[in-house]
Design a protein around this motif. Structure first.
Motif, PDB file in Angstrom:
ATOM      1  N   SER A 454      -3.147  -0.149   1.007  1.00 55.93           N
ATOM      2  CA  SER A 454      -3.758   1.159   1.261  1.00 55.93           C
ATOM      3  C   SER A 454      -2.939   2.281   0.633  1.00 55.93           C
ATOM      4  CB  SER A 454      -3.913   1.386   2.759  1.00 55.93           C
ATOM      5  OG  SER A 454      -2.647   1.381   3.389  1.00 55.93           O
ATOM      6  N   VAL A 457      -3.661   2.247  -3.105  1.00 54.33           N
ATOM      7  CA  VAL A 457      -4.960   2.835  -3.432  1.00 54.33           C
ATOM      8  C   VAL A 457      -4.908   4.354  -3.307  1.00 54.33           C
ATOM      9  CG1 VAL A 457      -7.366   2.983  -2.694  1.00 54.33           C
ATOM     10  CG2 VAL A 457      -6.237   0.760  -2.832  1.00 54.33           C
ATOM     11  N   GLU A 538      -9.629  -2.113  -4.035  1.00 55.27           N
ATOM     12  CA  GLU A 538     -10.468  -1.628  -2.949  1.00 55.27           C
ATOM     13  C   GLU A 538     -11.260  -2.765  -2.311  1.00 55.27           C
ATOM     14  OE1 GLU A 538     -12.868   1.463  -4.494  1.00 55.27           O
ATOM     15  OE2 GLU A 538     -11.197   2.873  -4.794  1.00 55.27           O
TER      16      GLU A 538
END
Length: 717
Positions: A454, A457, A538
Motif C-alpha cells: 500500500s 502504491v 493494485e
C-alpha cells in the motif's frame, strides 16, 4: 370573506351617548380601543393585517391582529405575510389602517360605518403633518367622526403616573417602544418638543435579533422560531445586564453562576420506537412469502421458455417443409417460388434453418454440437497470393485474416485466464496451508505485505502527481507544471529540449537530417513499467485486502490519504431529548443590549443613556437647576421598559454623562403598556376635552391648516 379573530364583539355600544368619546391607543405593536372614563380598554389586538387565500376555494380572507394558528392550515400564507401600517412609528399605509379601524369599530360593537362619537387617538411625538392629515381625512370621510383630538402616547402615560404620584411635574420621559425610542422632557407638566430625541430602535429589533441568534445556533429548529414564540421567549427570559462585559465574561468562563442564569426551552420530542428482533414465526412467514414469490417467478420464466420453444419449433417445421417443397422446384423457378416467403435462395433458407435450430437447442438447454470446419477450409484464401485472387476473393481474404486473428486472440485470452485461475488456486492452497500451520504468523505476514504494498502504491501515485520531487519527509514540494508530469512525460520533455543541442554546437539545426525525425518514434513509445506495474500492484493489493478481510473480520483497509476508514457507511446518531432543548444563555442579555448599543444591529444612532444627554442639551433654556429637576424624575414607559434591570442600567449610564453629584432617580410606569390608554381615557372623560378637539366642519372649512396648527395641551391631567 369577513374578518377572522378570537376577540369577542362588544354588545353595549348603544348604551353610550354620542357625547362619550372613543379612546384609541394606536401603537405600532398593539391597537387598544375603549370608552373614555373606563379603566381598561375594551379591545386589544396586534396592529397587523394578513390576507391569505383559502387553499380550496381561493377566496381571500382578512385576518387582523391575533388569530388562531390552527386555522391557518386551511389558508395559503406564502404570498401574504403580516403587514403593518407603520413605518417605524409613523402611520403611512392607510389602506391597512382602514382594515384595522374597521375591525376595531366592529369589535367595539358599532353596527354601521358611521361613528357618532368623538375620538381621541394617540400618535408619536412630532408626528409628521402628512400622516396626521391623512388620519383625519380617513376618520372624517370614511367613518363620519364628528371631532378628533391627537395626543402623544408617552405624554398621556407620563401625566397618568404624575397624577398617581409616580413622577414629578418636571422630568424626563424615556419611552422605548416597539419600533422607536423617544425621550421627551417635561417642564411644568407640558412636553418640551424642542428637546425631544428619537432613535429607530425598539422591541421589534430585539425580537428580530434574538430570532437571528437562535436560528444560527440551532439551524435544524429554524422553523420552530416563529415571531410569536421568539417574542414570548424575549419577554419571559431576557434581561438588561448592569455591566455587559462582566456578564459576558461569566458565560465565557463557564462559571456556576452562568449555568444558573441559563434557561432552557424544551421542544416536543417523542422517543423513537425500539426495534425488537423478529420472532421465529415472523422469520418463517417472510421466508414462506419469499419462497412463494420465487416459485412464481420460476413459473413465469418456465412459461416464457416453453412459449419460446414452441415458436422456434413451429418456425423450424415451416422451414423444413419449405426445403422439401424446394426439392420439387426447378432451379430457374426458385426465385419466383420464394418471392412470397421473403427469401431469395435455397442457401438463405438453409442458413435460417440452421440459426433457428441453434436457438432451439439453446432454449432447450442442449449443447449445440456442430462440426466446425478445419482452419485450412475456413481460411483457404490465406495461402493464396493476392495477384491470383479476384476482387471478391481479396475482400474475402481480408475478412478471413480478421476472423483468424480474432479467433487466435480469444484462444490466447482464454488460455491466459485458465492459467491465472490455476495460479490463483495454487496460491490460495499455499496460503491456506500456511494459515493452518500458524494463523497468527500468517496474519502478521499478510499485514506486513499489505502495508509495504500500500505504501508503494501511494508513493507511486505521489510521484505521478508531483513529478517525483519530494523532500526528506516524503512531502511534496512545489507543484509547478514540470512537477506534475510523470516519468515518461519528463523524458519526452528532456528529448525535446536537448534535441537541438545534442551535437554541442549551440545551434538550432534540428530537422536538417532525416535521422532527427526518428526522435518522434522514440517519444511515442509507451513506458511499460509505468503502465503495467501499477495495475499489477493494485491487483495484488486488492487480493491482499480481500484475503485479510476473510482472515481478520476486524481489519480496516487504508484510505487513499493513508488513514484508516470504516468500510460501513457511518450511521447518524439517533436524536435524543437534549437535541430538542433550546438553551438561552448569553442571548438573554445580549439582545436587549442593542437598546444601549444600536450599532450592533447596523443602526448608527445613540443609545438610551446617550439620548437622555442629547435631550438635555437640546433644551432652549438650559440651567443646572433645570437639569437636576429633570434627572431627579426620569420616567420609563413603553413595552421595552419591562426588561429586568432596565432602571438600574439606565441610571448607571446617565450618571456617567451628568455632573458629579447630580440627583438621578429612575422610576417605571405603573403599567408601561396600558398607562398611555388609561391617561388618554382619563383626559377624554374630563370636561375640558371638547376644547382640545377640532370638528369635521372646521376641517372642511379651513382644510389642512387646522391640522397643521393643532397642538394638544395636557394641563388638565
Amino acid at each position: 370573506m369577513p374578518f377572522i379573530s378570537k376577540i369577542q364583539r362588544q354588545t353595549d355600544y348603544r348604551r353610550f351617548p354620542s357625547s362619550t368619546p372613543i379612546v384609541i391607543d394606536n401603537g405600532a405593536s398593539y391597537f387598544r380601543i375603549g370608552w373614555a372614563g373606563e379603566p381598561e380598554p375594551r379591545v386589544i389586538f396586534r396592529n397587523i393585517v394578513q390576507r391569505p387565500r383559502h387553499k380550496v376555494t381561493g377566496e381571500t380572507v382578512t385576518i387582523v391582529g391575533d388569530h388562531d394558528v390552527a386555522l391557518l392550515r386551511y389558508f395559503d400564507c406564502t404570498r401574504s405575510g403580516p403587514r403593518s401600517a407603520f413605518d417605524n412609528n409613523v402611520v403611512y399605509q392607510f389602506e391597512i389602517m382602514e382594515y384595522i379601524l374597521d375591525f376595531a369599530f366592529d369589535r367595539l360593537g358599532a353596527d354601521g360605518s358611521k361613528i357618532d362619537h368623538p375620538i381621541l387617538i394617540t400618535e408619536c411625538v412630532c408626528n409628521p403633518f402628512q400622516s396626521r392629515s391623512k388620519m383625519a381625512e380617513l376618520l372624517f370621510d370614511t367613518y363620519g367622526v364628528p371631532s378628533i383630538a391627537y395626543g402623544v402616547d408617552a405624554a398621556f402615560s407620563y401625566k397618568y403616573n404624575q397624577h398617581h404620584g409616580v413622577c414629578n411635574k418636571d422630568g424626563l420621559a424615556i419611552c422605548p417602544g416597539f419600533m422607536t425610542t423617544h425621550v421627551i422632557p417635561f417642564i411644568d407638566g407640558e412636553p418640551e418638543y424642542k428637546g425631544c430625541c428619537r432613535t429607530n430602535i425598539g422591541g421589534y429589533h430585539i425580537t428580530d435579533y434574538l430570532k437571528q441568534l437562535l436560528s444560527l445556533k440551532y439551524p435544524h429548529h429554524m422553523a420552530r422560531f416563529t415571531w410569536e414564540k421568539v417574542e414570548d421567549l424575549k419577554m419571559e427570559h431576557c434581561y438588561i445586564a448592569l455591566d455587559y462585559m462582566s456578564e459576558a465574561r461569566l458565560f465565557q468562563n463557564g462559571t456556576k453562576e452562568a449555568e444558573d442564569k441559563t434557561r432552557s426551552w424544551q421542544l416536543p420530542w417523542v422517543p423513537p420506537p425500539t426495534e425488537e428482533p423478529p420472532s421465529e414465526e415472523e422469520i418463517a412467514r417472510k421466508a414462506a412469502i419469499k419462497e412463494k414469490q420465487g416459485q412464481r417467478l420460476r413459473e413465469m420464466a418456465e412459461a416464457k421458455r416453453s412459449s419460446r420453444i414452441n415458436e422456434l419449433e413451429n418456425e423450424s417445421h415451416g422451414l423444413e417443409f419449405l426445403l422439401k417443397q424446394l426439392e420439387q422446384v426447378e432451379e430457374h423457378d426458385i426465385r419466383s417460388f420464394l418471392s412470397a416467403t421473403g427469401y431469395v435462395s435455397r442457401k438463405e433458407v438453409e442458413s435460417a434453418l440452421l440459426k433457428v435450430t441453434q436457438s432451439l437447442q439453446k432454449a432447450k438447454g442442449e449443447q449445440a454440437e456442430f462440426e466446425e470446419k478445419p482452419d485450412a477450409e475456413r481460411f483457404h484464401l490465406l495461402n493464396k497470393p493476392d495477384h491470383e485472387c479476384t476482387p471478391e476473393e481479396l475482400k474475402m481474404k481480408k475478412r478471413q485474416v480478421f476472423l483468424k486473428s480474432t479467433s487466435e486472440g480469444r484462444q490466447r485470452a482464454k488460455q491466459k485466464r485458465h492459467e491465472e485461475e490455476l495460479e490463483r488456486e495454487r496460491r490460495n492452497q499455499q496460503d491456506e496451508q500456511r494459515r493452518s500451520k500458524n494463523p497468527e504468523l500468517y496474519k502478521e505476514q499478510l499485514l506486513a505485505k499489505y502495508k509495504d504494498l500500500s505504501e508503494k502504491v501511494e508513493q507511486r501515485k505521489r510521484l505521478k502527481t508531483n513529478g517525483g520531487q519530494t523532500n526528506g519527509n516524503n512531502i511534496s514540494g512545489n507543484v509547478g507544471r514540470g512537477e506534475r508530469l510523470n516519468a515518461a512525460q519528463r523524458e519526452r520533455m528532456r528529448l525535446l529540449t536537448t534535441a537541438a543541442f545534442d551535437r554541442g554546437k549551440g545551434e538550432d539545426t534540428f530537422g536538417a537530417r532525416d535521422e532527427d525525425w526518428q526522435l518522434y518514434k522514440l517519444m511515442s513509445k509507451d513506458n511499460d513499467d509505468d503502465d503495467e506495474g501499477p495495475d499489477a500492484d493494485e491487483a495484488e493489493l486488492a487480493r491482499l485486502t480481500s484475503r485479510l478481510r476473510e482472515v481478520d473480520p476486524t481489519f480496516v483497509p487504508r484510505s487513499e490519504n493513508g488513514n484508516s476508514q470504516s468500510l460501513e457507511t457511518p450511521r447518524t446518531r439517533p436524536l435524543t431529548e437534549e437535541d430538542f432543548r433550546i438553551d438561552l444563555g448569553v442571548e438573554r442579555f445580549r439582545c436587549p443590549e442593542i437598546l444601549f448599543r444600536p450599532n450592533w444591529v447596523g443602526i448608527d444612532q445613540a443609545g438610551l443613556d446617550e439620548m437622555a444627554g442629547v435631550s438635555l442639551r437640546r433644551l432652549p433654556s438650559k440651567s443646572i437647576e433645570l437639569e437636576e429637576r429633570l434627572t431627579s424624575s426620569i420616567f420609563l414607559t413603553g413595552g421595552s421598559s419591562l426588561f429586568p434591570g432596565m432602571s438600574e442600567r439606565l441610571e448607571a449610564g446617565i450618571r456617567m454623562i451628568t455632573p458629579c453629584g447630580s440627583p438621578i432617580r429612575v422610576v417605571k410606569a405603573l403599567n408601561p403598556t396600558l398607562d398611555a390608554w388609561r391617561g388618554a381615557s382619563a383626559y377624554a372623560a374630563s370636561p375640558q376635552f371638547p376644547a382640545q378637539t377640532f370638528s369635521k366642519q372646521e376641517y372642511y372649512e379651513k382644510g389642512e391648516d387646522v391640522v397643521r396648527r393643532y397642538q394638544f395641551r395636557y394641563h388638565v391631567l
